[in-house]
Design an enzyme around this catalytic site. Sequence first.
Site, short mmCIF file in Angstrom:
data_model
loop_
_atom_site.label_atom_id
_atom_site.label_comp_id
_atom_site.label_asym_id
_atom_site.label_seq_id
_atom_site.Cartn_x
_atom_site.Cartn_y
_atom_site.Cartn_z
N SER A 192 -10.68 -0.65 4.35
CA SER A 192 -9.84 -0.79 5.56
C SER A 192 -9.34 0.58 6.00
CB SER A 192 -8.63 -1.67 5.27
OG SER A 192 -9.08 -2.95 4.91
N ARG B 171 0.83 -1.23 0.00
CA ARG B 171 0.00 0.00 0.00
C ARG B 171 0.86 1.27 0.00
NH1 ARG B 171 -2.46 -3.65 -0.96
NH2 ARG B 171 -4.28 -4.53 0.07
N GLU C 104 -4.47 3.72 6.66
CA GLU C 104 -4.35 3.46 5.21
C GLU C 104 -5.06 4.57 4.46
OE1 GLU C 104 -5.25 -0.56 3.96
OE2 GLU C 104 -5.89 0.11 1.97
C1 LIG Z 1 -15.78 -0.42 0.09
C2 LIG Z 1 -14.31 -0.20 -0.18
C3 LIG Z 1 -13.48 -1.29 -0.36
C4 LIG Z 1 -12.11 -1.11 -0.60
N1 LIG Z 1 -11.33 -2.21 -0.78
C5 LIG Z 1 -10.01 -2.05 -1.02
C6 LIG Z 1 -9.17 -3.17 -1.22
O1 LIG Z 1 -9.59 -4.32 -1.21
N2 LIG Z 1 -7.85 -2.95 -1.45
C7 LIG Z 1 -7.34 -1.67 -1.51
O2 LIG Z 1 -6.12 -1.54 -1.72
N3 LIG Z 1 -8.10 -0.60 -1.32
C8 LIG Z 1 -9.43 -0.74 -1.09
N4 LIG Z 1 -10.21 0.35 -0.89
C9 LIG Z 1 -9.61 1.69 -0.93
C10 LIG Z 1 -9.71 2.36 -2.33
O3 LIG Z 1 -10.68 1.76 -3.10
C11 LIG Z 1 -8.40 2.32 -3.09
O4 LIG Z 1 -7.38 2.87 -2.33
C12 LIG Z 1 -8.52 3.09 -4.43
O5 LIG Z 1 -7.47 2.67 -5.24
C13 LIG Z 1 -8.50 4.61 -4.31
O6 LIG Z 1 -8.84 5.17 -5.56
P1 LIG Z 1 -9.57 6.60 -5.67
O7 LIG Z 1 -9.67 6.94 -7.11
O8 LIG Z 1 -10.84 6.60 -4.94
O9 LIG Z 1 -8.51 7.52 -4.96
P2 LIG Z 1 -8.81 8.73 -3.95
O10 LIG Z 1 -9.45 8.20 -2.73
O11 LIG Z 1 -9.52 9.82 -4.66
O12 LIG Z 1 -7.32 9.16 -3.62
C14 LIG Z 1 -6.52 8.32 -2.82
C15 LIG Z 1 -5.08 8.87 -2.79
O13 LIG Z 1 -4.49 8.72 -4.08
C16 LIG Z 1 -4.07 9.99 -4.58
N5 LIG Z 1 -4.42 10.03 -6.01
C17 LIG Z 1 -5.60 9.72 -6.57
N6 LIG Z 1 -5.54 9.89 -7.91
C18 LIG Z 1 -4.27 10.32 -8.17
C19 LIG Z 1 -3.59 10.70 -9.35
N7 LIG Z 1 -4.17 10.66 -10.57
N8 LIG Z 1 -2.30 11.12 -9.25
C20 LIG Z 1 -1.67 11.17 -8.04
N9 LIG Z 1 -2.27 10.82 -6.89
C21 LIG Z 1 -3.56 10.41 -6.96
C22 LIG Z 1 -4.86 11.02 -3.80
O14 LIG Z 1 -4.17 12.25 -3.73
C23 LIG Z 1 -5.02 10.36 -2.45
O15 LIG Z 1 -3.89 10.59 -1.65
C24 LIG Z 1 -11.58 0.20 -0.66
C25 LIG Z 1 -12.43 1.30 -0.49
C26 LIG Z 1 -13.79 1.11 -0.25
C27 LIG Z 1 -14.69 2.30 -0.10
#
Ligand SMILES: Cc1cc2nc3c(=O)[nH]c(=O)nc-3n(C[C@H](O)[C@H](O)[C@H](O)COP(=O)(O)OP(=O)(O)OC[C@H]3O[C@@H](n4cnc5c(N)ncnc54)[C@H](O)[C@@H]3O)c2cc1C
Length: 300
Positions: free
Chosen positions: A221, A170, A292
Site C-alpha cells: 500500500s 502504522r 505509508e
Molecule cells: C508486496 C508487499 C506487501 C506488503 N504488505 C503489507 C501489509 O500487508 N501490511 C503492512 O503493514 N505492510 C506491508 N508491506 C510493507 C512492508 O512489508 C512492511 O512495512 C515491512 O514491515 C517493512 O520491513 P522492511 O524490513 O522491508 O523495512 P524497510 O522498508 O527496509 O524500512 C522501513 C522503515 O523502517 C525503518 N527500519 C527498518 N529497520 C529498522 C530498524 N532495525 N531499526 C529502526 N528502524 C528501522 C526504516 O528506516 C524505514 O523507515 C508490504 C510491502 C510489499 C512490497
Amino acid sequence: MTNRISNPLEKINCRFSIKDMSPIGAGPESVQGFMPASSGELSEAIAYCIKHCITAPIVIGRCTNILVSERIPSEQVFLNLCRMNKINVSGTSIAAQAGASLESVVEASLSFSEDLSRLSGIPGTIGGAAAGNAGADGIAIGDFIREVHALDYSGQTLILRQPELGYAYRSSLFKTRNDLVITEVILDLMPGDSAKAQIEREAALNRRRSRGIGLEPSLGSFFLNPGQSSAGKLLDDAGLRGFILGRAQVSTHHANIIINPGRLATSEEIAELASYCRKKVLELYNIDLKPEVNLYGLTI
Ligand SMILES: Cc1cc2nc3c(=O)[nH]c(=O)nc-3n(C[C@H](O)[C@H](O)[C@H](O)COP(=O)(O)OP(=O)(O)OC[C@H]3O[C@@H](n4cnc5c(N)ncnc54)[C@H](O)[C@@H]3O)c2cc1C
C-alpha cells in the site's frame, strides 16, 4: 563515482544496491553503508559514524517500505541490518534480531500460537515491521511486542517497553525518533492451537494472492488509510486504478498499490505518480492522503 568509507571495519563496510533489494525495483544502484552481522559489529559501525560525524545514517531492513531517490547524496550512509537475523523461541516468547524476516518469525510461532498467523505474507524484517507497526486483517505486530532493544546514535543501548513504543495504526515511536536502530524485538504470544494457526496462515496467504498483492513490483500500500476511509477506495473512485504516468502505474488489482512494470521506472517517476494521485484525491474529496511508504530524498 562515490567515495568509499575507508575505515578499519572493512568486513562490515560495503556497497549495496537499493534498486536490487527493493521489491519495486527502483532506487540508487550503489550506496555505501554497513551490513553488521551482530550487535557488536553494529556498535562498531555506530561508533565509526559518531567518530566521523555521520549523524543520520538511514536504517534499512529489506527495503519493502522505502522509496529512495536515485539522486540521494553519495555521502549518505545506510545501515543494513539483514545479516542480524537470529531467532530464539523460549516458551511462548520469541526474541528476534531486527534483520530476521517477519515471515520467519511468524513461522517460528505457528507450532504454539495463532497470534501471528494473519501477518503471514507481509515481506520485510521484524525490525522494519516493529518500526512501522506492520499489520493486516485488523492486527498489527505492535499488539504482540513486549519490548524492543535499540541503539541510539550516541551508541547507548535502550530497552523500550509498551506503552512508550507508541504503537498506533502504522505508527510508532520510531517514526519520530529516527536516531534509533532497533536491534532486537521480543514478542509475547498467547498459547494456541497449531493446526488452527496453520489454517489461518493459509487463509491469510490466499487472501493476499486473491487481492493480487505481491504479484507485481511494488511497495504494498502506498498511502495510509485516512481516518475511517479507505485510501484504495478513494483512489479507485477518483478513476486512478490502472493509471499510467511515465513508466510507473497504479495497479489494476488495487488502486492503493503503485507498480513498476518491468522495474524500469525510477523512484522519481514513482514519486511523481504518487504525487499526482495525492493531488487528485485532494481536489476531488478534500482529503490529503499521507504516504505509508517512507520516502528518502523525495517529496510527493
Ligand atoms: C508486496 C508487499 C506487501 C506488503 N504488505 C503489507 C501489509 O500487508 N501490511 C503492512 O503493514 N505492510 C506491508 N508491506 C510493507 C512492508 O512489508 C512492511 O512495512 C515491512 O514491515 C517493512 O520491513 P522492511 O524490513 O522491508 O523495512 P524497510 O522498508 O527496509 O524500512 C522501513 C522503515 O523502517 C525503518 N527500519 C527498518 N529497520 C529498522 C530498524 N532495525 N531499526 C529502526 N528502524 C528501522 C526504516 O528506516 C524505514 O523507515 C508490504 C510491502 C510489499 C512490497
